[in-house]
Design a protein around this motif. Sequence first.
Motif, mmCIF file in Angstrom:
data_model
loop_
_atom_site.group_PDB
_atom_site.id
_atom_site.type_symbol
_atom_site.label_atom_id
_atom_site.label_comp_id
_atom_site.label_asym_id
_atom_site.label_seq_id
_atom_site.Cartn_x
_atom_site.Cartn_y
_atom_site.Cartn_z
ATOM 1 N N LEU A 151 0.832 -1.199 0.000
ATOM 2 C CA LEU A 151 0.000 0.000 0.000
ATOM 3 C C LEU A 151 0.867 1.251 0.000
ATOM 4 C CD1 LEU A 151 -2.902 -0.944 2.429
ATOM 5 C CD2 LEU A 151 -3.010 -0.652 -0.052
ATOM 6 N N THR A 152 1.946 1.200 0.815
ATOM 7 C CA THR A 152 2.849 2.345 0.880
ATOM 8 C C THR A 152 3.393 2.659 -0.509
ATOM 9 O OG1 THR A 152 3.505 1.685 3.082
ATOM 10 C CG2 THR A 152 4.910 3.271 1.985
ATOM 11 N N MET A 153 3.882 1.625 -1.198
ATOM 12 C CA MET A 153 4.467 1.861 -2.516
ATOM 13 C C MET A 153 3.431 2.404 -3.480
ATOM 14 S SD MET A 153 7.494 1.524 -2.090
ATOM 15 C CE MET A 153 8.082 1.880 -3.747
ATOM 16 N N LYS A 154 2.238 1.841 -3.401
ATOM 17 C CA LYS A 154 1.169 2.292 -4.285
ATOM 18 C C LYS A 154 0.898 3.779 -4.055
ATOM 19 C CE LYS A 154 -3.152 0.459 -5.681
ATOM 20 N NZ LYS A 154 -4.321 -0.270 -5.245
ATOM 21 N N TYR A 155 0.858 4.145 -2.784
ATOM 22 C CA TYR A 155 0.570 5.538 -2.442
ATOM 23 C C TYR A 155 1.702 6.460 -2.889
ATOM 24 C CZ TYR A 155 -1.303 9.503 0.101
ATOM 25 O OH TYR A 155 -1.814 10.734 0.410
ATOM 26 N N ILE A 156 2.952 5.945 -2.750
ATOM 27 C CA ILE A 156 4.105 6.735 -3.189
ATOM 28 C C ILE A 156 3.962 7.079 -4.673
ATOM 29 C CG2 ILE A 156 6.602 6.663 -3.618
ATOM 30 C CD1 ILE A 156 6.360 6.795 -0.749
ATOM 31 N N PHE A 157 3.582 6.066 -5.460
ATOM 32 C CA PHE A 157 3.487 6.292 -6.903
ATOM 33 C C PHE A 157 2.267 7.111 -7.295
ATOM 34 C CE2 PHE A 157 6.753 3.080 -7.130
ATOM 35 C CZ PHE A 157 7.535 3.578 -8.153
ATOM 36 N N SER A 158 1.177 6.950 -6.525
ATOM 37 C CA SER A 158 -0.037 7.664 -6.938
ATOM 38 C C SER A 158 -0.115 9.068 -6.351
ATOM 39 C CB SER A 158 -1.279 6.869 -6.545
ATOM 40 O OG SER A 158 -1.366 6.800 -5.138
ATOM 41 N N ASN A 159 0.549 9.331 -5.217
ATOM 42 C CA ASN A 159 0.410 10.629 -4.578
ATOM 43 C C ASN A 159 1.705 11.378 -4.282
ATOM 44 O OD1 ASN A 159 -2.114 9.017 -3.974
ATOM 45 N ND2 ASN A 159 -2.724 11.049 -3.280
ATOM 46 N N VAL A 160 2.713 10.645 -3.767
ATOM 47 C CA VAL A 160 3.924 11.345 -3.328
ATOM 48 C C VAL A 160 4.767 11.805 -4.516
ATOM 49 C CG1 VAL A 160 6.003 11.210 -1.911
ATOM 50 C CG2 VAL A 160 3.910 10.057 -1.170
ATOM 51 N N LEU A 161 5.069 10.874 -5.432
ATOM 52 C CA LEU A 161 5.890 11.256 -6.586
ATOM 53 C C LEU A 161 5.184 12.272 -7.503
ATOM 54 C CD1 LEU A 161 7.760 7.950 -7.495
ATOM 55 C CD2 LEU A 161 8.662 9.990 -6.372
ATOM 56 N N PRO A 162 3.885 12.095 -7.761
ATOM 57 C CA PRO A 162 3.219 13.125 -8.572
ATOM 58 C C PRO A 162 3.328 14.514 -7.958
ATOM 59 C CG PRO A 162 1.839 11.195 -8.448
ATOM 60 C CD PRO A 162 3.005 10.957 -7.517
ATOM 61 N N PHE A 163 3.287 14.573 -6.616
ATOM 62 C CA PHE A 163 3.469 15.879 -5.968
ATOM 63 C C PHE A 163 4.888 16.388 -6.210
ATOM 64 C CE2 PHE A 163 5.313 18.029 -2.269
ATOM 65 C CZ PHE A 163 4.609 19.229 -2.325
ATOM 66 N N ALA A 164 5.874 15.500 -5.988
ATOM 67 C CA ALA A 164 7.280 15.893 -6.188
ATOM 68 C C ALA A 164 7.487 16.419 -7.601
ATOM 69 C CB ALA A 164 8.200 14.699 -5.925
ATOM 70 N N ALA A 165 6.834 15.759 -8.564
ATOM 71 C CA ALA A 165 7.009 16.156 -9.966
ATOM 72 C C ALA A 165 6.507 17.570 -10.223
ATOM 73 C CB ALA A 165 6.274 15.177 -10.874
ATOM 74 N N LYS A 166 5.530 18.009 -9.426
ATOM 75 C CA LYS A 166 4.939 19.330 -9.664
ATOM 76 C C LYS A 166 5.722 20.470 -9.018
ATOM 77 C CE LYS A 166 0.755 18.128 -11.433
ATOM 78 N NZ LYS A 166 0.712 17.903 -12.842
ATOM 79 N N ILE A 167 6.661 20.140 -8.096
ATOM 80 C CA ILE A 167 7.394 21.209 -7.401
ATOM 81 C C ILE A 167 8.183 22.019 -8.416
ATOM 82 C CG2 ILE A 167 9.114 21.755 -5.633
ATOM 83 C CD1 ILE A 167 8.374 19.144 -4.254
ATOM 84 N N LYS A 168 7.965 23.308 -8.400
ATOM 85 C CA LYS A 168 8.525 24.161 -9.450
ATOM 86 C C LYS A 168 10.019 24.433 -9.224
ATOM 87 C CE LYS A 168 6.309 27.717 -12.204
ATOM 88 N NZ LYS A 168 5.700 29.050 -12.130
ATOM 89 N N SER A 169 10.364 24.760 -7.968
ATOM 90 C CA SER A 169 11.756 25.105 -7.679
ATOM 91 C C SER A 169 12.607 23.842 -7.606
ATOM 92 C CB SER A 169 11.820 25.870 -6.352
ATOM 93 O OG SER A 169 12.978 25.507 -5.645
ATOM 94 N N GLU A 170 13.721 23.838 -8.347
ATOM 95 C CA GLU A 170 14.591 22.657 -8.373
ATOM 96 C C GLU A 170 15.205 22.386 -7.003
ATOM 97 O OE1 GLU A 170 14.806 20.373 -10.744
ATOM 98 O OE2 GLU A 170 13.363 21.573 -11.876
ATOM 99 N N ILE A 171 15.524 23.453 -6.280
ATOM 100 C CA ILE A 171 16.107 23.290 -4.942
ATOM 101 C C ILE A 171 15.112 22.610 -4.013
ATOM 102 C CG2 ILE A 171 17.055 24.511 -2.936
ATOM 103 C CD1 ILE A 171 17.902 26.739 -4.899
ATOM 104 N N GLU A 172 13.872 23.130 -4.031
ATOM 105 C CA GLU A 172 12.830 22.543 -3.191
ATOM 106 C C GLU A 172 12.598 21.084 -3.562
ATOM 107 O OE1 GLU A 172 11.317 23.791 -0.576
ATOM 108 O OE2 GLU A 172 12.559 25.591 -0.772
ATOM 109 N N LYS A 173 12.614 20.830 -4.863
ATOM 110 C CA LYS A 173 12.383 19.472 -5.332
ATOM 111 C C LYS A 173 13.465 18.532 -4.782
ATOM 112 C CE LYS A 173 10.669 18.898 -9.527
ATOM 113 N NZ LYS A 173 10.573 18.824 -10.973
ATOM 114 N N GLU A 174 14.719 18.990 -4.873
ATOM 115 C CA GLU A 174 15.818 18.162 -4.397
ATOM 116 C C GLU A 174 15.685 17.866 -2.906
ATOM 117 O OE1 GLU A 174 19.607 19.408 -6.020
ATOM 118 O OE2 GLU A 174 20.614 18.230 -4.447
ATOM 119 N N LYS A 175 15.325 18.892 -2.156
ATOM 120 C CA LYS A 175 15.142 18.701 -0.711
ATOM 121 C C LYS A 175 14.079 17.662 -0.434
ATOM 122 C CE LYS A 175 16.059 23.349 1.069
ATOM 123 N NZ LYS A 175 15.275 24.518 1.517
ATOM 124 N N TYR A 176 13.008 17.747 -1.210
ATOM 125 C CA TYR A 176 11.893 16.828 -0.987
ATOM 126 C C TYR A 176 12.265 15.389 -1.334
ATOM 127 C CZ TYR A 176 7.080 15.214 -0.677
ATOM 128 O OH TYR A 176 5.931 14.552 -0.319
#
Length: 558
Positions: free
Chosen positions: A372-397
């Motif tokens: 479930l964790t992995m599923k959630y990572i792919f459906s919610n966490v990574l899509p959010f990371a992909a939307k982060i505009k600032s490259e620095i913020e993205k790297e931190k995340y």
Amino acid sequence: MTSIVEQIKERLDIVDVISSYIKVEKAGINWKAKCPFHNEKTPSFFISQTRQNFFCFGCHEKGDVISFVEKYEGLDFKGALENLANRAGIEIKKQDYKRTIENRDRLFEAMEQATISFENNLKKETRIRKYLESRGLDAKTIKEWRLGYANDEWRTLLTNLESKGFTKKELLNVGLIKKVLNEEKYYDTFRGRIMFPIFDNANRVIAFSGRTLKKDANTPKYLNSPETSLFYKSEVLYGFNIAKNYIRKLDYTVLVEGQMDLIMSHKSGVHNTVASSGTALTEIHLKKLQRLSNRIIIAFDADKAGEKAGEGAALMATALGMEVKIAILKEGEDPASLIHTDSESWKKALRESYFYGEHVLNKANSMENENLTMKYIFSNVLPFAAKIKSEIEKEKYIKKIALKLRVSEDNVWRDLTKLVNNEGNTEKEYTIKNENNVSNLERIAVGLILLEESNHKDTTKLRTELQKILGNDRANEIISKYEDEKDFLIFELENYNDFQNFNNISKEVIQRLELNFLKSETRKFAIEMDKKNISEVEYKKIEKEFNRIQNRIRELKN
Ligand SMILES: [Zn+2]
């Protein structure tokens, strides 16, 4: 004497005007471009030369040549008129301007008079006032937000406003009344509903949202004004007229779902609250907020629907580069009910709101098992990371994700890249799906009616056929359901179908609708005939009907 608006529209072509701002290209009978009002890679912004209007499938922005210039140049109505008159070489006399503005002012006045009439009605409705009180809305709040009541009668408002000198045409234009199909009869749009006026930035009423207290399945709980020349749904946020100054001052927005949530939040002292209320949240809404502050707290209902809408809003805001937090309410709770019982815990929920990125990571961690964790990572966490505009913020995340999951950062980056690439490949143009399903057929049928009407063609035959198959009520229901999406439906038909011939396609759609209807009838009869206690006579009767339908189905299939 033609009006300035008419003169401008006669002399200027919308395609010429828009193409002086952005690159447009021919697409079938229409023109398309990358939308100037939202970020996109593939064009979903369409312009019709025949109807002289535009529509975007991505952000639902739409309008005519005047509203395009208004929006693109950031001008008001008068400014856009001046700009276009200049371009068209029309000299405008002062009185012409005055008359045009006066006509528009009359529409605002009609809305104001309707508001007053609804307010007066509410004063006489003790039962409704008691209800509002039970939800936490006292007399002061009702007055502040100018809540009212539309009587449960057919023509109260129409009679009232006609006696004040407004014409039916004006009332139709602002969506306060409706016309009966094919008849010269009119009736009030809102009946038996608590009325929430929706204001523009200058505190003028431009639309209403009406809530019914009836509890039958056929009555929608909320009914909103249709889009009018005063009311563009994709732009208006409930409460924005009051909240705007507070958002700027406090440097963040609180976004809630419903009118009740909004009013209660303001009542509790959180004046920087706005609501999307009834219409889908768009990028245009968010950009409007972003101009005042880059920070937003999303506080939607704590149920499945609210959670989903909240995720959508969070991703959209993140993609714009906004700093998004999320307020967590107890399961099943909404802001209005929470504030009513305990306004302090509302403020606490806002104070303790989580950054959206933290929120989804925490959620991933709290899942029962790794799957479930992995599923959630792919459906919610990574899509959010992909939307982060600032490259620095993205790297931190990404670092945080790797840490929480105890995996290497490289792996997280690799999955993220894969996800982004996949998304890039799957970003397709808008298309009509599942042509065989009933609701889609109905949608196409209504689209055809609206398209033909916009070409000033007679649609009586098509309407009658639709009524014959679906029954009067259902036919009228779907026609009025899609009225608001008129431009959407028409552009959809024109752009995404290779319909060569109108007669053929309408015939085909009608036939397929009938076939669907007959098939469901067959199933019903088959069940009846299977019943054990059915009498001989009854059986014969049903059998006859059953056979008649079977024959008709065969006929249609050939
Ligand atoms: Zn757009």
